[in-house]
Scaffold this active site. Structure first.
Site, PDB file in Angstrom:
ATOM      1  N   LEU A   1       0.829  -1.206   0.000  1.00 24.19           N
ATOM      2  CA  LEU A   1       0.000   0.000   0.000  1.00 24.19           C
ATOM      3  C   LEU A   1       0.863   1.256   0.000  1.00 24.19           C
ATOM      4  O   LEU A   1       0.675   2.174   0.777  1.00 24.19           O
ATOM      5  CB  LEU A   1      -0.940  -0.017   1.214  1.00 24.19           C
ATOM      6  CG  LEU A   1      -1.892  -1.216   1.283  1.00 24.19           C
ATOM      7  CD1 LEU A   1      -2.689  -1.187   2.578  1.00 24.19           C
ATOM      8  CD2 LEU A   1      -2.821  -1.248   0.068  1.00 24.19           C
ATOM      9  N   GLY A   2       1.835   1.256  -0.917  1.00 24.59           N
ATOM     10  CA  GLY A   2       2.660   2.444  -1.098  1.00 24.59           C
ATOM     11  C   GLY A   2       1.929   3.480  -1.918  1.00 24.59           C
ATOM     12  O   GLY A   2       0.695   3.488  -1.990  1.00 24.59           O
TER      13      GLY A   2
ATOM     14  N   ASN B   1       7.133  -3.594 -10.888  1.00 31.03           N
ATOM     15  CA  ASN B   1       8.081  -3.451 -11.992  1.00 31.03           C
ATOM     16  C   ASN B   1       9.023  -4.643 -12.080  1.00 31.03           C
ATOM     17  O   ASN B   1      10.238  -4.491 -12.167  1.00 31.03           O
ATOM     18  CB  ASN B   1       8.887  -2.157 -11.832  1.00 31.03           C
ATOM     19  CG  ASN B   1       8.069  -0.927 -12.150  1.00 31.03           C
ATOM     20  OD1 ASN B   1       7.134  -0.979 -12.940  1.00 31.03           O
ATOM     21  ND2 ASN B   1       8.416   0.193 -11.531  1.00 31.03           N
TER      22      ASN B   1
ATOM     23  N   GLY C   1       1.814   6.448 -11.793  1.00 26.32           N
ATOM     24  CA  GLY C   1       2.429   7.127 -10.664  1.00 26.32           C
ATOM     25  C   GLY C   1       1.417   7.651  -9.661  1.00 26.32           C
ATOM     26  O   GLY C   1       0.341   7.088  -9.471  1.00 26.32           O
TER      27      GLY C   1
ATOM     28  N   LYS D   1       6.006  -2.888 -20.438  1.00 26.27           N
ATOM     29  CA  LYS D   1       6.233  -1.817 -19.447  1.00 26.27           C
ATOM     30  C   LYS D   1       7.712  -1.456 -19.350  1.00 26.27           C
ATOM     31  O   LYS D   1       8.066  -0.282 -19.170  1.00 26.27           O
ATOM     32  CB  LYS D   1       5.710  -2.262 -18.087  1.00 26.27           C
ATOM     33  CG  LYS D   1       5.957  -1.266 -16.941  1.00 26.27           C
ATOM     34  CD  LYS D   1       5.358   0.099 -17.215  1.00 26.27           C
ATOM     35  CE  LYS D   1       5.201   0.955 -15.957  1.00 26.27           C
ATOM     36  NZ  LYS D   1       6.402   1.103 -15.168  1.00 26.27           N
TER      37      LYS D   1
ATOM     38  N   GLU E   1      10.500   6.444 -21.754  1.00 22.12           N
ATOM     39  CA  GLU E   1      10.339   7.540 -20.786  1.00 22.12           C
ATOM     40  C   GLU E   1      11.692   8.168 -20.456  1.00 22.12           C
ATOM     41  O   GLU E   1      11.818   9.399 -20.383  1.00 22.12           O
ATOM     42  CB  GLU E   1       9.686   6.975 -19.527  1.00 22.12           C
ATOM     43  CG  GLU E   1       9.514   7.910 -18.370  1.00 22.12           C
ATOM     44  CD  GLU E   1       9.045   7.149 -17.142  1.00 22.12           C
ATOM     45  OE1 GLU E   1       9.815   7.066 -16.168  1.00 22.12           O
ATOM     46  OE2 GLU E   1       7.919   6.617 -17.174  1.00 22.12           O
TER      47      GLU E   1
END
Length: 305
Positions: free
Chosen positions: A9-10, A98, A126, A176, A183
């Site tokens: 739960l970040g 990730n 994000g 991803k 990015e």
């Protein structure tokens, strides 16, 4: 309305739980900081906290869905191994972190051996995901993706946009990974461009106004440019920002994959190298890179002094 567990739960995991709850799904949240899980559960009637992985599984009805939002590597590996001892056939484990795509391929086989299902979901958005929705690149069995479609439609920017089933196990995290490599290159180009503008002292250029100008109608407009304009509006000089830029690992994996496939990727490769350079010298471009990472992902900034 589906019920599911979220482990981790970040910044992203908690906001995903909130968005799902707002979409009338029932969420059981667990993190090692039990107070953090309890505080999140107090925000919405559709969110319940769990005190352990066993408690989380017990609070879900079969076939269960557990979504992991954990750091890549051992933290994810250990939780998946623990879940395999608690879940039952036909339950689903999603890794939305990730992770390296090759780890996801291996984990999919391990989960399948227990007659359970595994999806790897590359998740982007994000700290803005709660408001704007998440981009999700889903890898795994098509029938399981179809079963969980309501979850993806709720998390995405719109039911028919921002998410897709991209291929078999491992493909979600592979896509991803390349997304993050791109990015890196985009951020580096913006940072270098604004550094050139700043260096032209005789014109006394207002960088925030230029960023705002480029946001509309320009061929280089993007969300990253929106965030850059927002950051420059706060402090054009970036006086308190240390020119030290971290990398999450996926940029490195993209470069390694390009090399392994004999696929030239000079821009992405150089953008990664420039992040390494930032740790050795103080540059405005590196300061702006660090600021952009903070703006879109809430990543920490090193402050001078």
């Amino acid at each position: 309305m589906l019920n599911m567990g979220i482990i981790g739960l970040g910044k992203m995991g908690a906001n995903m739980a909130r968005r799902l709850a707002q979409g009338n799904h029932y969420v059981v949240g667990y993190t090692r900081r039990l107070d953090q899980a309890r505080e999140l559960a107090e925000e919405h009637e559709n969110i319940t906290s769990a005190t352990s992985l066993k408690d989380l599984v017990a609070k879900l009805s079969p076939p269960r869905l557990v979504w992991c939002m954990l750091p890549a590597g051992q933290p994810t590996e250990q939780v998946i191994d623990s879940l395999l001892e608690l879940l039952e056939p036909d339950d689903v484990i999603i890794d939305g972190g990730n992770s390296n795509y090759s780890d996801s391929q291996r984990r999919a086989d391990k989960v399948a051996a227990r007659e359970m299902h595994f999806l790897d979901v590359g998740t982007s958005g994000g700290i803005w995901g709660l408001k704007e929705g998440y981009s999700m690149m889903v890898g795994g069995d098509a029938s399981i993706v179809a079963r969980l479609r309501p979850i993806f439609e709720t998390l995405a920017p719109a039911p028919d946009r921002g998410w897709d089933h991209v291929g078999p196990s491992g493909s979600g995290h592979f896509v991803k990974m390349v997304h993050n490599g791109i990015e890196y290159g985009m951020m580096q180009a913006y940072a270098e461009g604004f550094d050139i503008l700043k260096s032209k002292k005789e014109f006394h250029l207002d960088l925030q106004r230029i960023a705002e100008l480029w946001r509309f109608g320009s061929v280089i407009r993007s969300w990253l440019l929106d965030l850059t304009a927002s950051a420059l509006a706060q402090d054009q000089e970036l006086k308190d920002i240390e020119a030290w830029v971290a990398d999450s690992g996926e940029g490195r994996w993209t470069v390694f994959e390009a090399i392994n496939q004999d696929t030239p990727a000079p821009v992405i490769t150089l953008s990664l190298i420039m992040r390494l350079v930032s740790r050795q010298e103080n540059s405005y471009a590196a300061k702006l890179l660090a600021t952009m990472r903070n703006q879109f992902g809430g990543h920490s900034i090193k402050h001078e002094g």
